[in-house]
Design a protein around this motif. Structure first.
Motif, PDB file in Angstrom:
ATOM      1  N   SER A  51      -9.249 -16.783 -28.384  1.00 20.65           N
ATOM      2  CA  SER A  51      -8.788 -15.473 -28.329  1.00 20.65           C
ATOM      3  C   SER A  51      -7.882 -15.499 -29.475  1.00 20.65           C
ATOM      4  CB  SER A  51      -8.130 -14.889 -27.110  1.00 20.65           C
ATOM      5  OG  SER A  51      -9.070 -14.990 -26.181  1.00 20.65           O
ATOM      6  N   THR A  52      -7.824 -14.594 -30.518  1.00 17.74           N
ATOM      7  CA  THR A  52      -6.616 -14.436 -31.244  1.00 17.74           C
ATOM      8  C   THR A  52      -5.353 -13.701 -30.461  1.00 17.74           C
ATOM      9  OG1 THR A  52      -8.091 -14.459 -33.197  1.00 17.74           O
ATOM     10  CG2 THR A  52      -5.697 -13.569 -33.685  1.00 17.74           C
ATOM     11  N   MET A  96     -19.579 -19.717 -29.791  1.00 18.71           N
ATOM     12  CA  MET A  96     -18.565 -19.021 -30.604  1.00 18.71           C
ATOM     13  C   MET A  96     -18.351 -19.684 -31.816  1.00 18.71           C
ATOM     14  SD  MET A  96     -15.820 -18.029 -27.626  1.00 18.71           S
ATOM     15  CE  MET A  96     -15.756 -19.530 -26.808  1.00 18.71           C
ATOM     16  N   CYS A  97     -17.903 -18.771 -32.791  1.00 17.53           N
ATOM     17  CA  CYS A  97     -17.084 -19.739 -34.243  1.00 17.53           C
ATOM     18  C   CYS A  97     -15.674 -19.458 -33.836  1.00 17.53           C
ATOM     19  CB  CYS A  97     -17.604 -18.551 -35.307  1.00 17.53           C
ATOM     20  SG  CYS A  97     -16.931 -19.410 -36.618  1.00 17.53           S
ATOM     21  N   SER A  98     -15.012 -20.377 -34.044  1.00 21.65           N
ATOM     22  CA  SER A  98     -13.441 -20.539 -33.864  1.00 21.65           C
ATOM     23  C   SER A  98     -12.793 -20.998 -35.120  1.00 21.65           C
ATOM     24  CB  SER A  98     -13.192 -21.293 -32.698  1.00 21.65           C
ATOM     25  OG  SER A  98     -13.419 -22.888 -32.855  1.00 21.65           O
ATOM     26  N   THR A  99     -13.460 -21.009 -36.088  1.00 20.86           N
ATOM     27  CA  THR A  99     -13.035 -21.787 -37.287  1.00 20.86           C
ATOM     28  C   THR A  99     -12.499 -20.678 -38.304  1.00 20.86           C
ATOM     29  OG1 THR A  99     -14.832 -21.839 -38.490  1.00 20.86           O
ATOM     30  CG2 THR A  99     -14.358 -23.423 -37.191  1.00 20.86           C
ATOM     31  N   ARG A 100     -12.625 -19.327 -37.827  1.00 19.61           N
ATOM     32  CA  ARG A 100     -12.235 -18.334 -38.834  1.00 19.61           C
ATOM     33  C   ARG A 100     -10.744 -17.806 -38.530  1.00 19.61           C
ATOM     34  NH1 ARG A 100     -16.146 -15.978 -42.264  1.00 19.61           N
ATOM     35  NH2 ARG A 100     -17.910 -17.645 -42.600  1.00 19.61           N
ATOM     36  N   PRO A 101     -10.019 -16.994 -39.418  1.00 23.51           N
ATOM     37  CA  PRO A 101      -8.878 -16.657 -39.184  1.00 23.51           C
ATOM     38  C   PRO A 101      -8.630 -15.697 -37.663  1.00 23.51           C
ATOM     39  CG  PRO A 101      -9.128 -16.388 -41.454  1.00 23.51           C
ATOM     40  CD  PRO A 101     -10.492 -16.904 -40.784  1.00 23.51           C
ATOM     41  N   ILE A 102      -9.949 -15.146 -37.403  1.00 23.29           N
ATOM     42  CA  ILE A 102      -9.759 -14.406 -36.219  1.00 23.29           C
ATOM     43  C   ILE A 102     -10.777 -14.987 -35.419  1.00 23.29           C
ATOM     44  CG2 ILE A 102     -11.267 -12.415 -36.903  1.00 23.29           C
ATOM     45  CD1 ILE A 102      -9.354 -10.748 -35.402  1.00 23.29           C
ATOM     46  N   LYS A 103     -10.480 -15.074 -33.996  1.00 24.88           N
ATOM     47  CA  LYS A 103     -11.427 -15.465 -32.949  1.00 24.88           C
ATOM     48  C   LYS A 103     -12.224 -14.239 -32.235  1.00 24.88           C
ATOM     49  CE  LYS A 103      -9.180 -19.870 -31.933  1.00 24.88           C
ATOM     50  NZ  LYS A 103      -8.015 -19.794 -33.008  1.00 24.88           N
ATOM     51  N   PRO A 104     -13.189 -14.476 -31.681  1.00 28.59           N
ATOM     52  CA  PRO A 104     -14.226 -13.386 -31.153  1.00 28.59           C
ATOM     53  C   PRO A 104     -13.477 -12.367 -30.057  1.00 28.59           C
ATOM     54  CG  PRO A 104     -14.959 -15.293 -30.278  1.00 28.59           C
ATOM     55  CD  PRO A 104     -13.696 -15.680 -31.170  1.00 28.59           C
ATOM     56  N   PHE A 105     -12.267 -13.105 -29.453  1.00 26.03           N
ATOM     57  CA  PHE A 105     -11.568 -12.111 -28.473  1.00 26.03           C
ATOM     58  C   PHE A 105     -10.207 -11.917 -28.909  1.00 26.03           C
ATOM     59  CE2 PHE A 105     -15.214 -14.079 -26.289  1.00 26.03           C
ATOM     60  CZ  PHE A 105     -15.677 -12.982 -25.709  1.00 26.03           C
ATOM     61  N   VAL A 106      -9.585 -10.938 -28.307  1.00 32.59           N
ATOM     62  CA  VAL A 106      -8.146 -10.455 -28.714  1.00 32.59           C
ATOM     63  C   VAL A 106      -7.274 -10.607 -27.423  1.00 32.59           C
ATOM     64  CG1 VAL A 106      -6.449  -8.872 -29.683  1.00 32.59           C
ATOM     65  CG2 VAL A 106      -8.946  -9.517 -30.833  1.00 32.59           C
ATOM     66  N   TRP A 107      -6.061 -11.396 -27.497  1.00 36.48           N
ATOM     67  CA  TRP A 107      -5.084 -10.996 -26.233  1.00 36.48           C
ATOM     68  C   TRP A 107      -3.979 -10.356 -27.038  1.00 36.48           C
ATOM     69  CZ3 TRP A 107      -4.097  -9.925 -21.864  1.00 36.48           C
ATOM     70  CH2 TRP A 107      -2.689 -10.214 -21.309  1.00 36.48           C
ATOM     71  N   GLN A 108      -3.647  -9.199 -26.914  1.00 34.31           N
ATOM     72  CA  GLN A 108      -2.410  -8.571 -27.251  1.00 34.31           C
ATOM     73  C   GLN A 108      -1.365  -8.478 -26.361  1.00 34.31           C
ATOM     74  OE1 GLN A 108      -3.155  -4.442 -28.948  1.00 34.31           O
ATOM     75  NE2 GLN A 108      -1.842  -3.662 -27.143  1.00 34.31           N
ATOM     76  N   LEU A 109      -0.238  -9.208 -26.672  1.00 32.69           N
ATOM     77  CA  LEU A 109       0.935  -9.581 -26.097  1.00 32.69           C
ATOM     78  C   LEU A 109       2.182  -8.376 -26.283  1.00 32.69           C
ATOM     79  CD1 LEU A 109       2.192 -11.311 -23.823  1.00 32.69           C
ATOM     80  CD2 LEU A 109       2.961 -13.059 -25.668  1.00 32.69           C
ATOM     81  N   ARG A 110       2.551  -7.842 -25.367  1.00 28.96           N
ATOM     82  CA  ARG A 110       3.666  -7.018 -25.787  1.00 28.96           C
ATOM     83  C   ARG A 110       4.974  -7.566 -24.936  1.00 28.96           C
ATOM     84  NH1 ARG A 110       7.336  -4.494 -27.385  1.00 28.96           N
ATOM     85  NH2 ARG A 110       7.649  -2.321 -27.042  1.00 28.96           N
ATOM     86  N   GLN A 111       4.834  -8.198 -23.895  1.00 30.84           N
ATOM     87  CA  GLN A 111       6.002  -8.935 -23.533  1.00 30.84           C
ATOM     88  C   GLN A 111       5.627  -9.967 -22.342  1.00 30.84           C
ATOM     89  OE1 GLN A 111       9.151  -6.548 -21.106  1.00 30.84           O
ATOM     90  NE2 GLN A 111       8.670  -7.832 -19.497  1.00 30.84           N
ATOM     91  N   ALA A 112       6.006 -11.105 -22.834  1.00 32.03           N
ATOM     92  CA  ALA A 112       5.541 -12.385 -22.138  1.00 32.03           C
ATOM     93  C   ALA A 112       6.040 -12.353 -20.894  1.00 32.03           C
ATOM     94  CB  ALA A 112       5.951 -13.595 -22.871  1.00 32.03           C
ATOM     95  N   PRO A 113       5.662 -13.064 -19.631  1.00 28.56           N
ATOM     96  CA  PRO A 113       6.479 -12.956 -18.318  1.00 28.56           C
ATOM     97  C   PRO A 113       7.803 -13.326 -18.093  1.00 28.56           C
ATOM     98  CG  PRO A 113       4.457 -14.016 -18.337  1.00 28.56           C
ATOM     99  CD  PRO A 113       4.639 -13.754 -19.464  1.00 28.56           C
ATOM    100  N   VAL A 114       8.459 -12.464 -17.669  1.00 27.69           N
ATOM    101  CA  VAL A 114       9.871 -12.565 -17.469  1.00 27.69           C
ATOM    102  C   VAL A 114      10.124 -12.780 -16.103  1.00 27.69           C
ATOM    103  CG1 VAL A 114      12.443 -11.388 -17.783  1.00 27.69           C
ATOM    104  CG2 VAL A 114      10.398 -11.218 -19.651  1.00 27.69           C
ATOM    105  N   PHE A 115      11.371 -13.676 -15.717  1.00 34.23           N
ATOM    106  CA  PHE A 115      11.623 -13.910 -14.221  1.00 34.23           C
ATOM    107  C   PHE A 115      12.703 -12.741 -14.031  1.00 34.23           C
ATOM    108  CE2 PHE A 115      13.806 -16.388 -11.067  1.00 34.23           C
ATOM    109  CZ  PHE A 115      12.838 -16.186 -10.047  1.00 34.23           C
TER     110      PHE A 115
END
Length: 327
Positions: A36-37, A267-286
């Motif tokens: 994932s990108t 999958m092809c993982s050698t390009r600047p973008i990978k096949p899946f996308v993980w969009q992160l707005r806020q990482a886990p906060v305790f």
């Protein structure tokens, strides 16, 4: 001697538990980044303008030929996530809170696996969820040219398939043969003008049920082929022959413990973008409610600890992934 429940007590507990949580969180290896990108997000909904084709250099004759980067928009809306634990204040007062250290560590471990689990769910839903070209991400009729499909629909428009189903693509029965077919399918993908995109698969992702097959594909020195021959009196003879595994050392494999469908993702993982996308707005906060004067202590006699995060998974270019399944 019993612990005095004053505001300072809550701060001590928070500091102690936060350290235990963070230590466990940081020890967990994650792998969603391997397929994932990771896209940062600064709003509730993020809009992506996927380019219609993977760009490439071409001879300059006459005017420039411009790739259209906004033929189809694709948006992901962040979701909110939480996990929480509670601790009885009387156990704290009786000096028993030290026994909860392992619980907090297990909590940190579970939170650290959140992004892997979310992306596994995105992969599992890839054959029933739309991507940027209006088709399911894993589908048999993606349009080669978005310009044509947008104007006229799919009738008469050149298409490509990244969904290979059937006995010939049974990764469990023949991992090497199925991989070779999936890799060849990806290599055949072309752009709007019919030029090869030059995509060469380098990674396969499988559920635990196909782990041995993935290891055989990626690491085995010798592979066995079986074939049928005609024998006397119409009897069939099954013979076996061995040959070198030409894929050894050339394939990365991911065993995803959260996948349940028996399918392999090439999958092809050698390009600047990978096949899946993980969009992160806020990482886990305790976070915590640990002040003994707060209502949760008065009403329910509980210290409360939790983690919160925001994010969303999605898909990029379907040309970067081919799914293999027996059916």
């Amino acid at each position: 001697m019993a612990l005095q429940l004053v505001p300072a007590t809550g701060q001590v507990l928070f500091t102690t538990f936060s350290a235990l949580y963070q230590g466990a969180y940081e020890k967990v290896p994650t792998f969603y980044q391997d397929f994932s990108t990771v896209m940062p997000s600064n709003s509730e909904t993020q809009l992506y303008h996927w380019i219609a084709q993977l760009p490439g250099m071409k001879e300059w004759i006459g005017e420039r030929q411009l790739n259209n980067a906004v033929l189809r928009n694709y948006s992901l809306t962040n979701k909110n996530y939480e996990d929480s634990v509670k601790l009885d204040k009387f156990k704290v007062a009786d000096d028993q809170w030290g026994a909860f250290g392992q619980t907090v560590q297990a909590f940190g471990d579970a939170v650290a696996r959140w992004q892997d689990q979310q992306m596994a769910a995105i992969v599992e839903a890839s054959a029933t969820t739309l991507c940027y070209d209006g088709q399911y991400f894993i589908d048999t009729d993606h349009p080669v040219s978005l310009t044509d499909s947008y104007a006229t629909g799919l009738d008469g428009v050149a298409t490509f398939s990244n969904k290979l189903d059937g006995a010939a693509y049974d990764f469990e029965a023949d991992p090497i043969g199925a991989w070779n077919k999936g890799r060849a399918q990806m290599a055949s993908f072309v752009g709007d003008a019919g030029q090869p995109l030059g995509l060469m698969a380098d990674t396969v992702m499988v559920p635990p049920s196909l782990e041995l097959q993935a290891i055989r594909l990626a690491q085995a020195e010798i592979t066995t082929q079986t074939f049928a021959a005609t024998g006397p009196a119409n009897a069939s003879i099954v013979a076996a022959a061995s040959q070198s595994n030409v894929n050894k050392g050339k394939v990365n494999y991911i065993v995803n413990p959260y996948l349940t469908t028996k399918a392999a993702y090439v999958m092809c993982s050698t390009r600047p973008i990978k096949p899946f996308v993980w969009q992160l707005r806020q990482a886990p906060v305790f976070t915590s409610l640990v002040d003994p004067t707060l209502p949760n202590m008065f009403v329910n006699r509980e210290f409360i600890y939790g983690a919160e995060a925001r994010g969303c998974g999605g898909y990029s270019l379907p040309q970067l992934c081919v799914r293999l399944a027996a059916s």
